[in-house]
Design an enzyme around this catalytic site. Structure first.
Site, PDB file in Angstrom:
ATOM      1  N   GLN A 116       0.846  -1.199   0.000  1.00  0.00           N
ATOM      2  CA  GLN A 116       0.000   0.000   0.000  1.00  0.00           C
ATOM      3  C   GLN A 116       0.881   1.249   0.000  1.00  0.00           C
ATOM      4  OE1 GLN A 116      -2.037  -0.974   3.747  1.00  0.00           O
ATOM      5  NE2 GLN A 116      -1.403   1.023   4.548  1.00  0.00           N
ATOM      6  N   TRP A 167       1.362  18.858  26.074  1.00  0.00           N
ATOM      7  CA  TRP A 167       2.441  17.960  25.676  1.00  0.00           C
ATOM      8  C   TRP A 167       2.462  16.826  26.686  1.00  0.00           C
ATOM      9  CZ3 TRP A 167       5.650  17.586  21.584  1.00  0.00           C
ATOM     10  CH2 TRP A 167       6.652  16.612  21.677  1.00  0.00           C
ATOM     11  N   THR A 213       4.050  27.008  28.282  1.00  0.00           N
ATOM     12  CA  THR A 213       3.987  27.416  29.686  1.00  0.00           C
ATOM     13  C   THR A 213       4.227  26.225  30.613  1.00  0.00           C
ATOM     14  OG1 THR A 213       1.566  27.265  29.439  1.00  0.00           O
ATOM     15  CG2 THR A 213       2.561  29.460  29.348  1.00  0.00           C
ATOM     16  N   GLU A 272      12.969  26.905  18.626  1.00  0.00           N
ATOM     17  CA  GLU A 272      13.441  27.165  19.987  1.00  0.00           C
ATOM     18  C   GLU A 272      14.910  27.592  19.987  1.00  0.00           C
ATOM     19  OE1 GLU A 272      12.311  24.106  22.780  1.00  0.00           O
ATOM     20  OE2 GLU A 272      10.523  23.624  21.648  1.00  0.00           O
ATOM     21  N   TYR A 273      15.246  28.905  19.837  1.00  0.00           N
ATOM     22  CA  TYR A 273      14.326  30.049  19.903  1.00  0.00           C
ATOM     23  C   TYR A 273      14.829  31.115  18.943  1.00  0.00           C
ATOM     24  CZ  TYR A 273      12.840  27.804  24.197  1.00  0.00           C
ATOM     25  OH  TYR A 273      12.385  26.885  25.098  1.00  0.00           O
ATOM     26  N   GLY A 332      10.407  21.214  13.885  1.00  0.00           N
ATOM     27  CA  GLY A 332      11.421  21.799  14.760  1.00  0.00           C
ATOM     28  C   GLY A 332      11.507  21.063  16.077  1.00  0.00           C
ATOM     29  N   TRP A 337      12.946  21.147  20.235  1.00  0.00           N
ATOM     30  CA  TRP A 337      14.235  21.461  20.866  1.00  0.00           C
ATOM     31  C   TRP A 337      15.412  20.919  20.064  1.00  0.00           C
ATOM     32  CZ3 TRP A 337      15.940  24.550  24.604  1.00  0.00           C
ATOM     33  CH2 TRP A 337      17.194  24.305  25.173  1.00  0.00           C
TER      34      TRP A 337
END
Length: 607
Positions: A312, A587, A448, A381-382, A338, A340
């Protein structure tokens, strides 16, 4: 969103595994009334090292800023740095305070850390212009000139953004003090600041003074008067529920797309962020082809109970997500790039945003899986700041990148970004134009969580996801509310932000104090990585027995953990609604219980 931000622990705390005491120099006896600096190696792995410098104020009065500088031999360099602003000229390195740690009381100290490569070590150390051992003093008595052209660059009902022309000094300006009337409102190292916590429809007068490393202060700038805007109510909060699915979860964790369905989470989610695609050489690329689209699923592992065949055209998690969307038509799936570990290519992408956007569009819209994805999420980051490596692409780089992505993906695809939640003065939110980029994104995901953790192996213990500040917090500005308020002050609309929740805890061992702020001997043991553990494990192994700043914590035996529970998530969802945020994200999915205990609390809390 990088996580497991355990990858941050690899980048930061991992450098602290091998402890040693390599002091800077064998110095003469320091003056009893001097500012000194001591730099040591905290670890050494042959090809690189971790280091820390501590500035000690041995005088009888507080100092209002510091600057440490030294040289490195050829072949040795310093990369990532924390708790200081770094500048480099050849082999000469200069570090200045970052605002919040610039004022050092008499007898107190401030520290910053760094990771380096090479076998050499520093020489010629100076602090505030004098020798680091305190013998010699700075000899600088000349104050900087006054900053010029102070002006307002924006305002809301609770904040005013200011900018000014740089002051000059015979040695160098290290900081600027921003005054609201006669009250010191902020201290920054750059030439802009946002003063928050103001009242609506109120006139304020502002001035700025410059300081050098020796503590000399300039005359005040011109005064500028600004009246804040009227204060609208926060408005109703949104109900977006976004969960990250980590591609590597299909290996050791044995967490597959089917688990999103069987846990009941699929019915509660509005969006899934698939983590991660890689960013290499300024282009979007595949992260893990086997997990993404090659792995063959048996009937028992598959969302619809149908096994993959050898021939497939699409297998792996991508095909399972296609099946999940067919079963739950309301679901949208966004491909996140992306994180870390894979943020290193963004700096090169920023040099040619249009080419980057083209590469991402071609990959996300590949005919093999174009129907699976509804847009792209960027997790850099970042921008213009330090993460696993340090980016120097400039203040506007993030805005330019998001503009190019919106232009290429158009209005029918989602364009989102997971961004820093560093709300400290002069921190990562201040380093990039998140306010300017907001016009191009559907929403931001401020991360956060992971404010504190066992990369600081000896503590102090602190909740990794505090909702607000609290007495004794290790660093001001490291809490969810500080990030949300700072982003609002930059012009980011509340309905373009979601509140982040971690479905895991961070912990220390060797802790005797139940309350936050205790000392530790190192990271607590974890199933996959030291210092981090899933909620589904912690709820039984180390039940929560306290709360601080809207987050639960637990002291069991000699371990101390912080993590969110259904109860603390309920409180955070009330905050999200009261702030008018678009909803919440987390997360990541595999950290929840088999019956989706945390996502249920999140969904119910948003209403």
């Amino acid at each position: 969103m990088s996580r497991p931000r355990g990858r941050r622990a690899i980048g930061l705390a991992g450098a602290l595994i091998l402890m040693m005491a390599g002091s800077l120099v064998a110095a003469p006896q320091a003056s009893a009334a001097a500012v000194t600096a001591t730099c040591t190696k905290t670890s050494d792995w042959g090809t690189g090292f971790g280091g820390q410098c501590t500035v000690k104020n041995g005088t009888t009065a507080s100092i209002a800023g510091w600057k440490v500088e030294f040289d490195l031999p050829a072949g040795t360099s310093i990369g990532s740095t924390w708790d200081a602003a770094k500048s480099v000229s050849g082999d000469h390195y200069t570090f200045t305070n970052v605002g919040w740690n610039g004022t050092v009381a008499a007898g107190a100290s401030a520290s910053f850390g760094f990771n380096g490569s090479g076998a050499g070590w520093i020489s010629g150390c100076k602090v505030n212009g004098g020798a680091c051992d305190g013998t010699g003093g700075s000899g600088d008595t000349q104050a900087p000139a006054a900053p010029g052209n102070l002006r307002s660059t924006g305002k809301t009902s609770s904040s005013v953004s200011l900018a000014w022309n740089a002051a000059t000094d015979n040695v160098g300006v290290t900081a600027y003090d921003v005054y609201r009337g006669s009250t010191l409102a902020d201290t920054v190292t750059g030439t802009s600041a946002t003063v928050s916590g103001l009242s609506p429809s109120t006139a304020y007068s502002f001035t700025v003074k410059a300081r050098d490393a020796a503590g000399n202060t300039s005359p005040a700038s011109n005064a500028v008067s600004v009246t804040t805007q009227e204060g609208p109510g926060p408005g109703p909060g949104g109900k977006k529920v976004i969960g990250y699915f980590a591609q590597w979860g299909v290996y050791q964790r044995a967490y597959h797309v089917k688990n999103i369905d069987t846990s009941g989470s699929a019915a509660k989610l509005t969006h899934i962020n698939y983590a991660f695609g890689n960013v290499q050489n300024g282009r979007c690329t595949i992260g893990d082809s086997f997990a993404d689209y090659e792995k063959a699923y048996t009937a028992g592992e598959s969302v619809d109970g149908v096994a993959d065949t050898w021939d497939q055209p699409l297998r792996g998690s991508f095909n399972q997500l296609r099946k999940l969307k067919k079963k739950h038509p309301h679901l949208k799936v966004i491909w996140s790039f992306g994180g870390w570990t894979w943020s290193g290519g963004f700096g090169q992408a920023a040099a040619n945003p249009a080419a980057f956007a083209d590469s991402c569009y071609s990959l996300v819209e590949d005919p093999r899986w174009a129907d699976v994805f509804d847009g792209i999420d960027i997790d850099w980051e970042y921008p213009n700041a330090c993460g696993l490596t340090c980016d120097t692409s400039g203040f506007s780089s993030f805005k330019n990148l998001m503009s190019a992505l919106r232009a290429r993906f158009g209005s029918n695809n989602l364009v989102t970004a997971a961004i820093t939640a560093d709300g400290s003065n002069g921190g990562k939110i201040d380093a990039a134009d998140y306010g300017g980029a907001a016009q191009y994104v559907d929403w931001y995901l401020p991360m956060t969580y992971d404010f504190f953790g066992a990369w600081a192996a000896q503590g102090p213990t602190a909740p990794h996801s505090p909702l607000t500040s609290y007495p004794g917090i290790p660093q001001q500005g490291f809490n969810s509310d500080a990030a949300i308020q700072k982003l609002k002050s930059k012009g980011v609309p509340a309905n373009k932000m979601l509140l982040g929740i971690g479905f895991y805890g961070r912990g220390w061992q060797g802790v005797t104090q139940k309350e936050p702020g205790g000392t530790a001997s190192g990271a607590a043991p974890g199933t996959y990585e030291q210092g981090i553990e899933d909620y589904k494990v912690l709820k039984g192994r180390c039940p929560a027995n306290g709360t601080v700043a809207g987050t639960a914590y637990a002291h069991c035996g000699n371990q101390w953990w912080s993590y969110d529970t259904p109860s603390s998530i309920g409180g955070k969802m009330t905050y999200a609604k009261n702030q008018g945020l678009a909803g919440s994200f987390f997360w990541e999915l595999s950290g929840d219980t088999a019956n989706g205990e945390l996502i249920s609390a999140l969904k119910n809390g948003l209403g």
